[in-house]
Write a protein that holds these residues in place. Structure first.
Motif, PDB file in Angstrom:
ATOM      1  N   PRO A  28       0.797  -1.181   0.194  1.00 44.74           N
ATOM      2  CA  PRO A  28      -0.036   0.026   0.012  1.00 44.74           C
ATOM      3  C   PRO A  28       0.927   1.249  -0.068  1.00 44.74           C
ATOM      4  O   PRO A  28       0.545   2.348  -0.641  1.00 44.74           O
ATOM      5  N   HIS A  29       1.984   1.277   0.905  1.00 48.35           N
ATOM      6  CA  HIS A  29       2.826   2.387   0.747  1.00 48.35           C
ATOM      7  C   HIS A  29       3.448   2.787  -0.497  1.00 48.35           C
ATOM      8  O   HIS A  29       3.548   3.739  -0.997  1.00 48.35           O
ATOM      9  N   LEU A  30       3.829   1.682  -1.457  1.00 43.23           N
ATOM     10  CA  LEU A  30       4.442   1.651  -2.844  1.00 43.23           C
ATOM     11  C   LEU A  30       3.535   2.399  -3.389  1.00 43.23           C
ATOM     12  O   LEU A  30       3.629   3.284  -4.232  1.00 43.23           O
ATOM     13  N   MET A  31       2.175   1.795  -3.373  1.00 37.36           N
ATOM     14  CA  MET A  31       1.058   2.470  -4.409  1.00 37.36           C
ATOM     15  C   MET A  31       0.707   3.863  -4.091  1.00 37.36           C
ATOM     16  O   MET A  31       0.772   4.845  -4.899  1.00 37.36           O
ATOM     17  N   HIS A  32       1.251   4.233  -2.585  1.00 38.06           N
ATOM     18  CA  HIS A  32       0.694   5.653  -2.316  1.00 38.06           C
ATOM     19  C   HIS A  32       1.797   6.505  -3.001  1.00 38.06           C
ATOM     20  O   HIS A  32       1.753   7.539  -3.671  1.00 38.06           O
ATOM     21  N   ILE A  33       3.253   6.065  -2.922  1.00 36.83           N
ATOM     22  CA  ILE A  33       4.396   6.656  -3.632  1.00 36.83           C
ATOM     23  C   ILE A  33       3.911   6.974  -4.837  1.00 36.83           C
ATOM     24  O   ILE A  33       4.321   8.059  -5.554  1.00 36.83           O
ATOM     25  N   LEU A  34       3.777   5.766  -5.707  1.00 39.59           N
ATOM     26  CA  LEU A  34       3.571   6.017  -6.976  1.00 39.59           C
ATOM     27  C   LEU A  34       2.467   7.038  -7.565  1.00 39.59           C
ATOM     28  O   LEU A  34       2.744   7.765  -8.201  1.00 39.59           O
ATOM     29  N   LYS A  35       1.372   6.962  -6.834  1.00 30.74           N
ATOM     30  CA  LYS A  35       0.198   7.581  -7.030  1.00 30.74           C
ATOM     31  C   LYS A  35       0.570   9.103  -6.948  1.00 30.74           C
ATOM     32  O   LYS A  35       0.124   9.977  -7.739  1.00 30.74           O
ATOM     33  N   ASP A  36       1.197   9.243  -5.613  1.00 33.72           N
ATOM     34  CA  ASP A  36       1.181  10.666  -5.295  1.00 33.72           C
ATOM     35  C   ASP A  36       2.175  11.224  -6.321  1.00 33.72           C
ATOM     36  O   ASP A  36       2.101  12.575  -6.821  1.00 33.72           O
ATOM     37  N   ASP A  37       3.314  10.673  -6.679  1.00 28.77           N
ATOM     38  CA  ASP A  37       4.338  11.061  -7.689  1.00 28.77           C
ATOM     39  C   ASP A  37       3.917  11.436  -8.978  1.00 28.77           C
ATOM     40  O   ASP A  37       4.096  12.326  -9.517  1.00 28.77           O
ATOM     41  N   ILE A  38       2.961  10.443  -9.473  1.00 34.35           N
ATOM     42  CA  ILE A  38       2.210  10.697 -10.954  1.00 34.35           C
ATOM     43  C   ILE A  38       1.250  11.724 -10.630  1.00 34.35           C
ATOM     44  O   ILE A  38       1.339  12.438 -11.963  1.00 34.35           O
ATOM     45  N   GLU A  39       0.495  12.178  -9.676  1.00 30.14           N
ATOM     46  CA  GLU A  39      -0.324  13.196  -9.852  1.00 30.14           C
ATOM     47  C   GLU A  39       0.412  14.468  -9.686  1.00 30.14           C
ATOM     48  O   GLU A  39       0.065  15.401 -10.322  1.00 30.14           O
ATOM     49  N   LEU A  40       1.414  14.432  -8.907  1.00 26.01           N
ATOM     50  CA  LEU A  40       2.213  15.935  -8.635  1.00 26.01           C
ATOM     51  C   LEU A  40       2.923  15.965 -10.180  1.00 26.01           C
ATOM     52  O   LEU A  40       2.924  17.249 -10.634  1.00 26.01           O
ATOM     53  N   VAL A  41       3.407  15.012 -10.854  1.00 21.50           N
ATOM     54  CA  VAL A  41       4.308  15.354 -12.241  1.00 21.50           C
ATOM     55  C   VAL A  41       3.351  15.866 -13.228  1.00 21.50           C
ATOM     56  O   VAL A  41       3.389  16.642 -13.655  1.00 21.50           O
ATOM     57  N   MET A  42       2.008  15.241 -13.227  1.00 18.72           N
ATOM     58  CA  MET A  42       0.757  15.554 -14.143  1.00 18.72           C
ATOM     59  C   MET A  42       0.323  16.928 -13.808  1.00 18.72           C
ATOM     60  O   MET A  42       0.216  17.720 -14.718  1.00 18.72           O
ATOM     61  N   GLY A  43       0.422  17.240 -12.440  1.00 18.09           N
ATOM     62  CA  GLY A  43       0.073  18.702 -12.268  1.00 18.09           C
ATOM     63  C   GLY A  43       1.040  19.738 -12.870  1.00 18.09           C
ATOM     64  O   GLY A  43       0.558  20.730 -13.198  1.00 18.09           O
ATOM     65  N   ASN A  44       2.465  19.315 -12.561  1.00 21.75           N
ATOM     66  CA  ASN A  44       3.438  20.339 -12.965  1.00 21.75           C
ATOM     67  C   ASN A  44       3.664  20.394 -14.465  1.00 21.75           C
ATOM     68  O   ASN A  44       3.982  21.309 -15.091  1.00 21.75           O
ATOM     69  N   LEU A  45       2.775  19.244 -15.160  1.00 27.16           N
ATOM     70  CA  LEU A  45       3.195  19.337 -16.716  1.00 27.16           C
ATOM     71  C   LEU A  45       1.686  19.944 -17.310  1.00 27.16           C
ATOM     72  O   LEU A  45       1.689  20.330 -18.372  1.00 27.16           O
ATOM     73  N   GLY A  46       0.764  20.069 -16.364  1.00 28.39           N
ATOM     74  CA  GLY A  46      -0.610  20.727 -16.870  1.00 28.39           C
ATOM     75  C   GLY A  46      -1.382  19.635 -17.797  1.00 28.39           C
ATOM     76  O   GLY A  46      -2.332  19.854 -18.730  1.00 28.39           O
ATOM     77  N   THR A  47      -0.985  18.171 -17.381  1.00 30.79           N
ATOM     78  CA  THR A  47      -1.943  17.278 -18.305  1.00 30.79           C
ATOM     79  C   THR A  47      -3.049  16.472 -17.212  1.00 30.79           C
ATOM     80  O   THR A  47      -2.589  16.169 -16.246  1.00 30.79           O
ATOM     81  N   ARG A  48      -4.041  16.780 -17.695  1.00 34.30           N
ATOM     82  CA  ARG A  48      -5.265  16.258 -17.005  1.00 34.30           C
ATOM     83  C   ARG A  48      -5.678  14.722 -16.987  1.00 34.30           C
ATOM     84  O   ARG A  48      -6.363  14.040 -16.056  1.00 34.30           O
ATOM     85  N   THR A  49      -5.071  14.004 -18.152  1.00 35.59           N
ATOM     86  CA  THR A  49      -5.469  12.664 -18.398  1.00 35.59           C
ATOM     87  C   THR A  49      -4.227  12.148 -18.626  1.00 35.59           C
ATOM     88  O   THR A  49      -3.069  12.787 -19.330  1.00 35.59           O
ATOM     89  N   LEU A  50      -4.023  10.743 -18.616  1.00 38.88           N
ATOM     90  CA  LEU A  50      -2.880  10.044 -19.239  1.00 38.88           C
ATOM     91  C   LEU A  50      -2.666  10.223 -20.821  1.00 38.88           C
ATOM     92  O   LEU A  50      -1.459  10.153 -21.144  1.00 38.88           O
ATOM     93  N   GLY A  51      -3.775  10.423 -21.485  1.00 41.82           N
ATOM     94  CA  GLY A  51      -3.723  10.552 -22.897  1.00 41.82           C
ATOM     95  C   GLY A  51      -3.042  11.929 -23.226  1.00 41.82           C
ATOM     96  O   GLY A  51      -2.575  12.030 -24.489  1.00 41.82           O
ATOM     97  N   ASP A  52      -3.180  12.849 -22.194  1.00 43.02           N
ATOM     98  CA  ASP A  52      -2.450  14.157 -22.622  1.00 43.02           C
ATOM     99  C   ASP A  52      -0.960  14.101 -22.664  1.00 43.02           C
ATOM    100  O   ASP A  52      -0.374  14.989 -23.047  1.00 43.02           O
ATOM    101  N   LEU A  53      -0.371  13.169 -22.050  1.00 42.25           N
ATOM    102  CA  LEU A  53       1.236  13.249 -21.546  1.00 42.25           C
ATOM    103  C   LEU A  53       2.015  13.412 -22.882  1.00 42.25           C
ATOM    104  O   LEU A  53       3.093  14.113 -22.867  1.00 42.25           O
ATOM    105  N   LYS A  54       1.416  12.814 -23.905  1.00 41.26           N
ATOM    106  CA  LYS A  54       2.200  12.856 -25.302  1.00 41.26           C
ATOM    107  C   LYS A  54       2.278  14.440 -25.679  1.00 41.26           C
ATOM    108  O   LYS A  54       3.209  14.774 -26.305  1.00 41.26           O
TER     109      LYS A  54
END
Length: 382
Positions: free
Chosen positions: A347-373
């Motif tokens: 559970p802690h690993l999932m928290h680390i990854l989820k938090d990291d992904i959300e914060l990176v996407m926030g910095n990129l300004g991407t709302r969905t995974l499809g926007d990453l490209k």
């Protein structure tokens, strides 16, 4: 003190796991093969993939959900197969399967797990994938698949990139072999890691349980050696047709790097392709998996793709998704988590990854995974 302060990254879980398990156990999980250039190349190549941050996007809550092979997942990653998983921590397979089932993420049991499919049936929920090393004996192949199906595993993963053994020199230096031959150094390491040792004694000495169920177990050590032989056949292209006929659910082929191989496998009925070089554990002189991912994507534009090899954080997951993967799997990270924190680790690993992904996407300004490209700075090799 919270886990988020003491162990904010996968590297922290790795460091704690290294302290909590015997040396030979850690070397088994952590090592690659050769001088480990491939392992380093995987990580370096991923780290070279860059994004352009966005600004003034306003408030957002990134959507991390995705659909893979007809199933909806709230996070774009899962647990890859790791052979002899139970050696890393007592009950590791059961802990991981239960954690993934609770979180609604796929868990992949290895043919070389320290349990049989029937043992995991109460733990996998609706998230069980079964990874197969193609046995030599066709009767055993069919029986393994039938047992996996009856135990509730719905997706098959054929690992194709282990035609022969690899040397894995770090494991040899740690004297880890099958059948096991304990020496004074290993015994001392076990004595100085009592939590692992006592738990292992209670759970039973880790061995290739699935393979052993097809051989004479009157001699335990010989049985383990023979079990390893049984489950490590050398499949050819014609075996894909047989496997496709036997398995009625989704079938994924793991260990694909060549675009032409990916196209041929799809033509033969593979439902998804898993781009991987076995995280550098099998061959030390090949390309980084991430370098091959865009090429495979171009060859099979409509086929789902999984990626692994070198993933160490949430940003790496986003890098793979931006370059063409639909889903990302990790093996070592889950086992560092179990070794570090037991049942609290996944559970802690999932928290680390989820938090990291959300914060990176926030910095990129991407709302969905499809926007990453749209934020990707596409490398020259892609």
């Amino acid at each position: 003190m919270s886990f988020d302060i003491r162990y904010p990254a996968i590297s922290d879980l790795r460091a704690r796991a290294r302290r909590r398990v015997p040396h030979f156990v850690f070397e088994y999980l952590d090592s690659a093969t050769g001088v480990e250039d491939q392992h380093k190349r995987n990580m370096d190549a991923l780290k070279s993939v860059q994004f352009m941050p966005g600004i003034l996007e306003g408030p957002m809550t990134p959507d991390l959900s995705t659909t893979f092979l007809g199933r909806d997942y709230h996070l774009p990653f899962g647990c890859a197969p790791v052979g002899m998983s139970g050696i890393m921590w007592p009950r590791a397979e059961k802990i991981l399967a239960a954690a993934c089932a609770k979180a609604g993420l796929p868990y992949t049991m290895s043919t070389t797990a320290t349990v049989v499919p029937e043992d995991l049936a109460p733990y996998i929920g609706d998230q069980g994938w079964f990874q197969m090393y193609m046995p030599w004996d066709k009767t055993i192949r069919a029986d393994m698949l039938e047992r996996a199906t009856k135990a509730g595993f719905h997706t098959l993963v054929l690992t194709a990139d282990v035609p022969v053994d690899s040397r894995r020199e770090r494991q040899r230096r740690a004297n880890l072999q099958i059948p096991p031959r304990l020496n004074a150094q290993m015994i001392w390491s076990m004595m100085t890691h009592p939590a692992w040792t006592l738990g292992t004694v209670r759970e039973g000495i880790p061995s290739l349980k699935f393979g052993e169920s097809y051989v004479d177990s009157s001699n335990k050590f010989d049985s383990m050696a023979h079990a390893g032989h049984i489950i490590r056949g050398q499949p050819g292209w014609s075996d894909i047709d047989e496997l496709r006929a036997l398995w009625k659910g989704p079938m994924i082929v793991k260990g694909v790097l060549k675009p032409d191989d990916a196209k041929r496998l799809v033509d033969k009925g593979a439902d998804a392709i898993w781009v991987s070089n076995h995280t550098g554990r099998q061959f030390d002189g090949g390309p980084a998996s991430i370098h091959q991912l865009p090429k495979v994507r171009a060859a099979i534009p409509e086929t789902p793709i999984i990626f692994d090899s070198g993933v160490t954080n949430g940003t790496d997951i986003l890098r793979a998704l931006a370059l063409g993967a639909d889903f990302v799997m990790m093996g070592r990270a889950w086992h560092y988590a179990v070794g570090a924190l037991g049942e609290a680790g996944p559970p802690h690993l999932m928290h680390i990854l989820k938090d990291d992904i959300e914060l990176v996407m926030g910095n990129l300004g991407t709302r969905t995974l499809g926007d990453l490209k749209n934020a990707l700075i596409r490398p020259d090799w892609a």
